[in-house]
Each structure stands twice: as structure tokens, then as C-alpha cells.
Design an enzyme around this catalytic site. Sequence first.
Site, mmCIF file in Angstrom:
data_model
loop_
_atom_site.group_PDB
_atom_site.id
_atom_site.type_symbol
_atom_site.label_atom_id
_atom_site.label_comp_id
_atom_site.label_asym_id
_atom_site.label_seq_id
_atom_site.Cartn_x
_atom_site.Cartn_y
_atom_site.Cartn_z
ATOM 1 C CE1 TYR A 93 50.625 39.911 31.173
ATOM 2 C CE2 TYR A 93 50.857 40.857 33.257
ATOM 3 C CZ TYR A 93 51.286 40.666 32.142
ATOM 4 O OH TYR A 93 52.461 41.307 31.833
ATOM 5 C CD GLU A 138 48.033 46.727 34.350
ATOM 6 O OE1 GLU A 138 48.781 45.659 34.410
ATOM 7 O OE2 GLU A 138 46.789 46.941 33.948
HETATM 8 C C1 LIG Z 1 38.939 47.844 35.360
HETATM 9 C C2 LIG Z 1 39.783 46.861 35.554
HETATM 10 C C3 LIG Z 1 40.420 46.022 34.207
HETATM 11 C C4 LIG Z 1 41.273 45.157 34.221
HETATM 12 N N1 LIG Z 1 41.794 44.594 33.076
HETATM 13 C C5 LIG Z 1 42.411 43.363 33.024
HETATM 14 C C6 LIG Z 1 42.925 42.835 32.034
HETATM 15 O O1 LIG Z 1 43.019 43.589 30.685
HETATM 16 N N2 LIG Z 1 43.691 41.814 31.975
HETATM 17 C C7 LIG Z 1 43.930 41.018 33.051
HETATM 18 O O2 LIG Z 1 44.577 40.052 32.730
HETATM 19 N N3 LIG Z 1 43.283 41.269 33.990
HETATM 20 C C8 LIG Z 1 42.521 42.621 34.078
HETATM 21 N N4 LIG Z 1 41.923 42.824 35.404
HETATM 22 C C9 LIG Z 1 41.950 42.088 36.421
HETATM 23 C C10 LIG Z 1 42.883 42.618 37.782
HETATM 24 O O3 LIG Z 1 43.991 42.784 37.496
HETATM 25 C C11 LIG Z 1 42.469 41.667 38.932
HETATM 26 O O4 LIG Z 1 41.051 41.817 39.170
HETATM 27 C C12 LIG Z 1 43.147 42.118 40.272
HETATM 28 O O5 LIG Z 1 44.457 41.877 39.837
HETATM 29 C C13 LIG Z 1 42.649 41.508 41.480
HETATM 30 O O6 LIG Z 1 42.370 40.141 41.132
HETATM 31 P P1 LIG Z 1 41.094 39.477 41.521
HETATM 32 O O7 LIG Z 1 40.014 40.047 40.855
HETATM 33 O O8 LIG Z 1 41.481 37.764 41.101
HETATM 34 O O9 LIG Z 1 41.063 39.404 43.088
HETATM 35 P P2 LIG Z 1 41.666 38.575 44.284
HETATM 36 O O10 LIG Z 1 43.066 38.579 44.073
HETATM 37 O O11 LIG Z 1 40.898 37.261 44.465
HETATM 38 O O12 LIG Z 1 41.435 39.674 45.489
HETATM 39 C C14 LIG Z 1 40.081 39.395 46.174
HETATM 40 C C15 LIG Z 1 40.227 40.464 47.417
HETATM 41 O O13 LIG Z 1 41.361 40.034 48.372
HETATM 42 C C16 LIG Z 1 42.122 41.019 48.471
HETATM 43 N N5 LIG Z 1 43.361 40.205 48.763
HETATM 44 C C17 LIG Z 1 44.050 39.379 47.838
HETATM 45 N N6 LIG Z 1 45.336 39.313 48.151
HETATM 46 C C18 LIG Z 1 45.574 39.977 49.192
HETATM 47 C C19 LIG Z 1 46.743 40.113 50.259
HETATM 48 N N7 LIG Z 1 47.816 39.469 50.034
HETATM 49 N N8 LIG Z 1 46.621 41.100 51.157
HETATM 50 C C20 LIG Z 1 45.530 41.682 51.404
HETATM 51 N N9 LIG Z 1 44.497 41.595 50.492
HETATM 52 C C21 LIG Z 1 44.343 40.879 49.576
HETATM 53 C C22 LIG Z 1 41.919 41.894 47.295
HETATM 54 O O14 LIG Z 1 42.803 42.957 47.391
HETATM 55 C C23 LIG Z 1 40.523 41.775 47.064
HETATM 56 O O15 LIG Z 1 39.938 42.908 47.823
HETATM 57 C C24 LIG Z 1 41.102 43.989 35.421
HETATM 58 C C25 LIG Z 1 40.563 44.606 36.593
HETATM 59 C C26 LIG Z 1 39.714 45.690 36.574
HETATM 60 C C27 LIG Z 1 38.858 46.029 37.632
#
Ligand SMILES: Cc1cc2nc3c(=O)[nH]c(=O)nc-3n(C[C@H](O)[C@H](O)[C@H](O)COP(=O)(O)OP(=O)(O)OC[C@H]3O[C@@H](n4cnc5c(N)ncnc54)[C@H](O)[C@@H]3O)c2cc1C
Length: 392
Positions: free
Chosen positions: A131, A247
Site C-alpha cells: 500500500y 487490519e
Molecule cells: C510497524 C509498521 C508496519 C507497516 N507495514 C506496512 C505494510 O506492510 N505495508 C504498507 O503498505 N505499509 C506499512 N506500513 C506503513 C504505514 O501504513 C504508514 O507508515 C502509515 O500509514 C503512515 O504513513 P507515513 O509513514 O507516510 O506518514 P505520513 O502520512 O507522511 O505522516 C507523517 C506524520 O503526519 C501526521 N499526519 C498525516 N496526515 C495527518 C492528518 N490529516 N491529521 C493529523 N496528522 C496527520 C501523521 O500522523 C504522522 O505523524 C507500516 C508501518 C509500520 C510502523
Amino acid sequence: MDFNFTPEDEKFRAEFRAWLDQNRPEREDDDLDFFAEDEGEWNRRVKWFKKLASGGWTCVDWPKEYGGRGFGILRTIVYHQELARVRAPLPFIGSGVSLIGPTLMHWGTEEQKKRYIPKVLTGEEIWCQGYSEPGSGSDLASLQTRAVEDGDDFVVNGQKVWTSNAQFSDWIFLLVRTDPAAPKHKGISYLLVDMRSPGITVRPLVQMTGARGFNEVFFEDVRVPKKNIVGNLNQGWQVALTTLMFERNGAGGGTGGQVHELVKLAQKVERNGRKAWDDAGVRQRVAEFYCEQQALKYTGFRQLTRRLKGLPPGPEGSIMKLCGTELNLRIQMFAMELLGAYSQVEHHAPYAIDKGNWLFKMLAARGGTIAAGTNQIQHNIIGERVLGLPKG
Ligand SMILES: Cc1cc2nc3c(=O)[nH]c(=O)nc-3n(C[C@H](O)[C@H](O)[C@H](O)COP(=O)(O)OP(=O)(O)OC[C@H]3O[C@@H](n4cnc5c(N)ncnc54)[C@H](O)[C@@H]3O)c2cc1C
């Protein structure tokens, strides 16, 4: 609320307990993290999963027509309680059991169900979730990985990131953009992709804990047969939401065991020349954790009661994800305070207290607050959809 299990559920408990007594896991699980610490640990989990499968003890809550046992919620709880009693590794590997299996039951064609579901059940094929991308996490629908139709195939180009366990996976379920001109939620499709396809490169990422659970996955002109689409072309967002629902239902796990471990730690380490446990301030903090953990447990029971009454899931899922993962983080941080200078001794290093597991768990705990929708996003959901607050 009735806290007792039925006599039939207790009969089942005895049956499963007898099987576990004959088939114990190789060693007790340290319950360190959702990621395996290294390849050896991953292989141990796979071996355990296959042993469970040999007795028909995987995916017990799946309908019988898909190879499960058709267990209801209460019996599934008994099953997990018994696994926890022998400190067995979790009964799933990769994203097959909890995510793609149930998603295919809803959306898959008969051919897809027959081809993929049985191998999830036996652990023969391991799945990962494609994703997130470097620019698309919380705002997942902005994803850019492209799939273009070419004869009987799609041709995929792009990059995924944070792909858990991709290095061990046989298949990936992948969100791709198939119509860049459509509004962002309406131009996405959901594909099943063989990880051995030419053009896929998997690059593991090293985490703070030292484990390599995450990966970057690159797609360069990867050909995917059109029959591997789940749902219709450009309908992938709806399919993706089904997977996310499964999930989030499973996120925010228990912290009960952690509080008891913390008590044992406080009884073992010293503070100001006495056992830390003799310090009323320490006991006060542990008692606070215990109360929070109990509140979470009963919130979980409230959710359970709703489901047993056939009501749709309530706000408890978001609350438990948010509060459970933050409580876990605070417990691990407090363990660092108790350990003092020993908190810096690395995992498995000589002189490490409790094998250095606390340091490992503290470093891993932050991930729980990010995975399956970050806690800030959970705040938004609770504020807007549960409390009805205006959008910020
Ligand atoms: C242990 C673990 C396993 C994972 N496994 C997978 C996997 O198998 N496959 C996969 O596809 N992904 C996986 N992920 C990824 C995970 O889905 C993303 O890290 C998560 O959705 C956040 O996206 P980002 O890291 O791009 O952060 P961003 O979306 O860039 O966010 C950065 C910061 O901004 C904040 N933020 C963003 N938008 C808003 C809003 N509208 N309001 C307030 N705050 C906001 C967030 O809370 C965060 O603190 C995994 C993550 C972890 C930690």
C-alpha cells in the site's frame, strides 16, 4: 455482560489444550515485536505456523467452506488464550491470514479463491501488503505506482515502502493507479502480484531495533496477468478499504502481560539502594498502568458485546488502537527509567537484564503508534466521527 464461557467453549479449551500439550512450540515466545528479530526467528514462526496447520489449527475463525473451523468470537478468544498460555508465537505469518484471505472471501473470483486461499491456510504461500509509498501513507489514495494495460497483462512501474516481510513473501497485494485522470479514489486498482516476477527488487530497511522487517519494493516493467485483478478495474479503493477494515480490527493488541512483567522487573532492579518495588512512587506508576490496562480490557469487552449482539463495530476499535499503543510505549519508557544505566545495554549483550528485551521493545513500540493508521489519524477519527467535533 456475562464474563463466563459456555460449557461447550470450555470443552473446546480442553481439546485444544490437549493438542498443545502434545505439540508445544519449540521455545516460549518473547513477544518482542510484530516483526521477527532475524531470519532464524522468522523461520521458527513459519515452522510453528505449519505445525498448527497440520492439526487444522490455523484460521480457526474462517468459514468451514474456506478450510477454517467456523469458530465464533468467543471460541476464537479461547483459542488465543490457550496459545498465550503456552507462550506460542502468534498464529499468523505475513499478511495472508488476517488480510488477503478475508479480502478474497469478499471480493475474489471463484478461481482466485480456489487458487490462493488454501495456501494461506497451510502457510505454503506468504503474503505482504503493498500500500504505502514514499509520498503516500496517511493520504494513501494519492499513491502513484502505475499499472498500464498491455494485451493480457498490466505493466507495473513504481515503488512501495514499509512493506512488512516482503523479503520473505511469495505474493504481494498491490494498490496501483490505473486511471491517472480520474479523481484519486476512483483511479486505483488492486492486483495480486507474484514476488518472483521479473522486474521486482526488494531492499530491506534496518529499523532502530536492528531488525529488518520493513522493505522498499521497486517495480520496473513488471508484467501482471489481468486475471490477477481483485474487483473491477478502478474499483481498487473499495477492495483496499475492506482489507484496512480487517487490519484495524486487529490493531492495538494487549498490554496485560507487559504490566505483570514490569512488576517483576521492579522487584528485581534496585533504586536508591533498595528494590525499586519498595518505592511507593514506583508502585504508584505501575498501579496507574494496571488501571489503564484494565480500562482497555473492559473497552474490549464492550466491543465484544456489541459484536455478539450482531451490532456493527463501534468506536472502541479506534480507542483501543490509540490508547493501547500509547500505553505500551509509556510502559516501555518506564522500564527504561527502572533499568537506569542498564537500559543502554544492547539486546542479548552480556550483563543485559532480561536479555535486553526491554530496550528492544521500547524501540519497537513507536511503530505500533504509526502502523494501521497513525495515532494522529485515530485522533481525527475519534474527534470527527465519534465526538462529532468540527473538522480542524
Ligand atoms: C510497524 C509498521 C508496519 C507497516 N507495514 C506496512 C505494510 O506492510 N505495508 C504498507 O503498505 N505499509 C506499512 N506500513 C506503513 C504505514 O501504513 C504508514 O507508515 C502509515 O500509514 C503512515 O504513513 P507515513 O509513514 O507516510 O506518514 P505520513 O502520512 O507522511 O505522516 C507523517 C506524520 O503526519 C501526521 N499526519 C498525516 N496526515 C495527518 C492528518 N490529516 N491529521 C493529523 N496528522 C496527520 C501523521 O500522523 C504522522 O505523524 C507500516 C508501518 C509500520 C510502523
